[in-house]
Design a protein around this motif. Structure first.
Motif, PDB file in Angstrom:
ATOM      1  N   GLY A  22       0.790  -1.218   0.000  1.00 45.49           N
ATOM      2  CA  GLY A  22       0.000   0.000   0.000  1.00 45.49           C
ATOM      3  C   GLY A  22       0.829   1.278   0.000  1.00 45.49           C
ATOM      4  O   GLY A  22       0.289   2.359  -0.162  1.00 45.49           O
ATOM      5  N   GLU A  23       2.130   1.160   0.189  1.00 42.70           N
ATOM      6  CA  GLU A  23       3.005   2.328   0.200  1.00 42.70           C
ATOM      7  C   GLU A  23       3.245   2.785  -1.237  1.00 42.70           C
ATOM      8  O   GLU A  23       3.526   1.983  -2.112  1.00 42.70           O
ATOM      9  CB  GLU A  23       4.327   1.939   0.865  1.00 42.70           C
ATOM     10  N   ALA A  24       3.125   4.082  -1.486  1.00 40.05           N
ATOM     11  CA  ALA A  24       3.346   4.613  -2.823  1.00 40.05           C
ATOM     12  C   ALA A  24       4.821   4.511  -3.192  1.00 40.05           C
ATOM     13  O   ALA A  24       5.699   4.802  -2.384  1.00 40.05           O
ATOM     14  CB  ALA A  24       2.891   6.068  -2.887  1.00 40.05           C
ATOM     15  N   ARG A  25       5.094   4.095  -4.414  1.00 35.03           N
ATOM     16  CA  ARG A  25       6.478   4.015  -4.892  1.00 35.03           C
ATOM     17  C   ARG A  25       6.966   5.415  -5.231  1.00 35.03           C
ATOM     18  O   ARG A  25       6.199   6.230  -5.732  1.00 35.03           O
ATOM     19  CB  ARG A  25       6.550   3.140  -6.135  1.00 35.03           C
ATOM     20  N   TYR A  26       8.232   5.672  -4.967  1.00 34.60           N
ATOM     21  CA  TYR A  26       8.769   6.993  -5.283  1.00 34.60           C
ATOM     22  C   TYR A  26      10.250   6.926  -5.610  1.00 34.60           C
ATOM     23  O   TYR A  26      10.962   6.013  -5.210  1.00 34.60           O
ATOM     24  CB  TYR A  26       8.549   7.977  -4.127  1.00 34.60           C
ATOM     25  N   TRP A  27      10.695   7.903  -6.362  1.00 35.47           N
ATOM     26  CA  TRP A  27      12.099   8.232  -6.621  1.00 35.47           C
ATOM     27  C   TRP A  27      12.170   9.726  -6.424  1.00 35.47           C
ATOM     28  O   TRP A  27      11.375  10.466  -6.997  1.00 35.47           O
ATOM     29  CB  TRP A  27      12.504   7.898  -8.058  1.00 35.47           C
ATOM     30  N   LYS A  28      13.092  10.195  -5.594  1.00 33.92           N
ATOM     31  CA  LYS A  28      13.228  11.640  -5.423  1.00 33.92           C
ATOM     32  C   LYS A  28      14.675  12.004  -5.185  1.00 33.92           C
ATOM     33  O   LYS A  28      15.470  11.198  -4.704  1.00 33.92           O
ATOM     34  CB  LYS A  28      12.328  12.152  -4.308  1.00 33.92           C
ATOM     35  N   LYS A  29      15.003  13.226  -5.538  1.00 32.86           N
ATOM     36  CA  LYS A  29      16.353  13.748  -5.325  1.00 32.86           C
ATOM     37  C   LYS A  29      16.342  14.574  -4.054  1.00 32.86           C
ATOM     38  O   LYS A  29      15.444  15.399  -3.854  1.00 32.86           O
ATOM     39  CB  LYS A  29      16.788  14.606  -6.506  1.00 32.86           C
ATOM     40  N   ILE A  30      17.367  14.330  -3.221  1.00 38.63           N
ATOM     41  CA  ILE A  30      17.478  15.075  -1.971  1.00 38.63           C
ATOM     42  C   ILE A  30      18.930  15.488  -1.755  1.00 38.63           C
ATOM     43  O   ILE A  30      19.845  14.940  -2.373  1.00 38.63           O
ATOM     44  CB  ILE A  30      16.972  14.257  -0.763  1.00 38.63           C
ATOM     45  N   LYS A  31      19.124  16.442  -0.854  1.00 38.27           N
ATOM     46  CA  LYS A  31      20.463  16.881  -0.468  1.00 38.27           C
ATOM     47  C   LYS A  31      20.981  15.963   0.638  1.00 38.27           C
ATOM     48  O   LYS A  31      20.207  15.286   1.319  1.00 38.27           O
ATOM     49  CB  LYS A  31      20.422  18.321   0.027  1.00 38.27           C
ATOM     50  N   GLY A  32      22.305  15.986   0.827  1.00 38.90           N
ATOM     51  CA  GLY A  32      22.923  15.146   1.844  1.00 38.90           C
ATOM     52  C   GLY A  32      22.350  15.348   3.237  1.00 38.90           C
ATOM     53  O   GLY A  32      22.202  14.393   3.993  1.00 38.90           O
ATOM     54  N   GLY A  33      21.993  16.580   3.551  1.00 39.08           N
ATOM     55  CA  GLY A  33      21.420  16.867   4.864  1.00 39.08           C
ATOM     56  C   GLY A  33      20.055  16.244   5.096  1.00 39.08           C
ATOM     57  O   GLY A  33      19.591  16.186   6.236  1.00 39.08           O
ATOM     58  N   GLU A  34      19.426  15.767   4.032  1.00 39.44           N
ATOM     59  CA  GLU A  34      18.107  15.140   4.151  1.00 39.44           C
ATOM     60  C   GLU A  34      18.171  13.611   4.223  1.00 39.44           C
ATOM     61  O   GLU A  34      17.160  12.960   4.423  1.00 39.44           O
ATOM     62  CB  GLU A  34      17.237  15.552   2.952  1.00 39.44           C
ATOM     63  N   LEU A  35      19.365  13.046   4.064  1.00 40.48           N
ATOM     64  CA  LEU A  35      19.507  11.589   4.072  1.00 40.48           C
ATOM     65  C   LEU A  35      19.113  10.961   5.404  1.00 40.48           C
ATOM     66  O   LEU A  35      18.478   9.907   5.433  1.00 40.48           O
ATOM     67  CB  LEU A  35      20.943  11.188   3.737  1.00 40.48           C
ATOM     68  N   ALA A  36      19.493  11.590   6.511  1.00 39.39           N
ATOM     69  CA  ALA A  36      19.167  11.026   7.827  1.00 39.39           C
ATOM     70  C   ALA A  36      17.655  10.926   8.007  1.00 39.39           C
ATOM     71  O   ALA A  36      17.150   9.928   8.528  1.00 39.39           O
ATOM     72  CB  ALA A  36      19.804  11.837   8.943  1.00 39.39           C
ATOM     73  N   ALA A  37      16.919  11.942   7.559  1.00 43.35           N
ATOM     74  CA  ALA A  37      15.455  11.900   7.670  1.00 43.35           C
ATOM     75  C   ALA A  37      14.875  10.800   6.785  1.00 43.35           C
ATOM     76  O   ALA A  37      13.927  10.102   7.185  1.00 43.35           O
ATOM     77  CB  ALA A  37      14.853  13.253   7.303  1.00 43.35           C
ATOM     78  N   PHE A  38      15.425  10.629   5.588  1.00 45.56           N
ATOM     79  CA  PHE A  38      14.991   9.542   4.699  1.00 45.56           C
ATOM     80  C   PHE A  38      15.177   8.190   5.396  1.00 45.56           C
ATOM     81  O   PHE A  38      14.273   7.362   5.455  1.00 45.56           O
ATOM     82  CB  PHE A  38      15.772   9.591   3.381  1.00 45.56           C
ATOM     83  N   PHE A  98      21.372  13.212  -4.015  1.00 46.56           N
ATOM     84  CA  PHE A  98      21.150  11.783  -3.859  1.00 46.56           C
ATOM     85  C   PHE A  98      19.777  11.425  -4.399  1.00 46.56           C
ATOM     86  O   PHE A  98      18.798  12.115  -4.117  1.00 46.56           O
ATOM     87  CB  PHE A  98      21.224  11.389  -2.378  1.00 46.56           C
ATOM     88  N   GLN A  99      19.722  10.375  -5.178  1.00 54.05           N
ATOM     89  CA  GLN A  99      18.463   9.837  -5.676  1.00 54.05           C
ATOM     90  C   GLN A  99      18.073   8.749  -4.677  1.00 54.05           C
ATOM     91  O   GLN A  99      18.826   7.784  -4.492  1.00 54.05           O
ATOM     92  CB  GLN A  99      18.684   9.250  -7.076  1.00 54.05           C
ATOM     93  N   VAL A 100      16.935   8.907  -4.012  1.00 58.50           N
ATOM     94  CA  VAL A 100      16.497   7.918  -3.031  1.00 58.50           C
ATOM     95  C   VAL A 100      15.167   7.330  -3.460  1.00 58.50           C
ATOM     96  O   VAL A 100      14.387   7.973  -4.173  1.00 58.50           O
ATOM     97  CB  VAL A 100      16.398   8.522  -1.611  1.00 58.50           C
ATOM     98  N   SER A 101      14.926   6.102  -3.006  1.00 59.82           N
ATOM     99  CA  SER A 101      13.707   5.425  -3.421  1.00 59.82           C
ATOM    100  C   SER A 101      13.339   4.316  -2.450  1.00 59.82           C
ATOM    101  O   SER A 101      14.194   3.792  -1.732  1.00 59.82           O
ATOM    102  CB  SER A 101      13.895   4.817  -4.818  1.00 59.82           C
ATOM    103  N   ASN A 102      12.066   3.954  -2.495  1.00 56.93           N
ATOM    104  CA  ASN A 102      11.594   2.774  -1.778  1.00 56.93           C
ATOM    105  C   ASN A 102      11.430   1.620  -2.768  1.00 56.93           C
ATOM    106  O   ASN A 102      10.558   0.771  -2.631  1.00 56.93           O
ATOM    107  CB  ASN A 102      10.276   3.064  -1.044  1.00 56.93           C
ATOM    108  N   GLN A 103      12.287   1.621  -3.763  1.00 53.41           N
ATOM    109  CA  GLN A 103      12.333   0.570  -4.777  1.00 53.41           C
ATOM    110  C   GLN A 103      13.783   0.091  -4.917  1.00 53.41           C
ATOM    111  O   GLN A 103      14.707   0.779  -4.499  1.00 53.41           O
ATOM    112  CB  GLN A 103      11.835   1.108  -6.117  1.00 53.41           C
ATOM    113  N   PRO A 104      13.970  -1.060  -5.559  1.00 53.23           N
ATOM    114  CA  PRO A 104      15.332  -1.569  -5.739  1.00 53.23           C
ATOM    115  C   PRO A 104      16.173  -0.691  -6.664  1.00 53.23           C
ATOM    116  O   PRO A 104      15.656   0.002  -7.536  1.00 53.23           O
ATOM    117  CB  PRO A 104      15.129  -2.946  -6.376  1.00 53.23           C
ATOM    118  N   LEU A 105      17.467  -0.776  -6.457  1.00 53.00           N
ATOM    119  CA  LEU A 105      18.468  -0.120  -7.289  1.00 53.00           C
ATOM    120  C   LEU A 105      18.744  -1.004  -8.504  1.00 53.00           C
ATOM    121  O   LEU A 105      18.731  -2.228  -8.398  1.00 53.00           O
ATOM    122  CB  LEU A 105      19.749   0.025  -6.457  1.00 53.00           C
TER     123      LEU A 105
END
Length: 179
Positions: free
Chosen positions: A4-20, A108-115
């Motif tokens: 049920g979780e929406a799939r996503y790909w998003k770009k974030i800054k290094g300072g946002e990695l910990a929150a991800f 950084f490109q982050v996702s809840n999908q495989p690399l």
């Protein structure tokens, strides 16, 4: 990924990695021992060394499941064998370098999908992970191998440090040792 979780790909800054990463920890209610970091790359290419640099730092810090270090890389030559080392119950965070648009270098490109490792250089390899952190280390172009070979080591090291710091903030070793 949770159902049920929406799939996503998003770009974030290094300072946002910990929150991800903290979001992953909260969503999955992770038991730290069930977390694996697959750090893809090789030290034979400056741009592709990000994964092994991160893996070496995480392993040295004491994280229990790290696949892909400078000593024992996880790259195109051994990816299927290295993935077989991961217990099926683990939540896997895949970490790799990638090429992207010039304006995205350093993000950084982050996702809840495989690399999809090796995609930028035309390789077909098995997908990796439940979650992805792909560091955009340089701008894409017609000669990807050359671009990776000539990528700034300083940029790669700074981005590797940002990932390690985010992991340490989101999954502190004290929490692992207390369980």
């Amino acid at each position: 990924m949770l159902s049920g979780e929406a799939r996503y790909w998003k770009k974030i800054k290094g300072g946002e990695l910990a929150a991800f990463l903290a979001g992953i920890a909260a969503e999955r209610r992770l038991v730290p021992e069930a977390l694996a970091f697959v750090c893809i790359g090789t030290d034979r290419s400056t741009g592709d060394a990000l994964g092994p640099l991160v893996g070496s730092r995480l392993a040295a810090a004491g994280y229990p499941r790290v696949i892909g270090t400078l000593e024992l890389p996880c790259d195109a030559s051994n990816l299927p064998q290295r993935l077989a080392e991961i217990p099926p119950t683990c939540t896997v965070i895949a970490i790799d370098a990638c090429l992207g648009q010039a304006l995205s270098v350093g993000l950084f490109q982050v996702s809840n999908q495989p690399l999809s490792p090796g995609k930028s250089v035309g390789k077909v390899l098995p997908p990796v992970g439940d979650y992805t952190i792909a560091a955009i280390v340089n701008a894409d172009g017609p000669k990807q191998y050359t671009i990776l070979q000539t990528t700034s080591l300083r940029r790669v090291m700074v981005m590797a440090e940002e990932i390690v710091a985010a992991v340490q903030a989101a999954f502190p070793l004290a929490a692992i040792r207390e369980r």
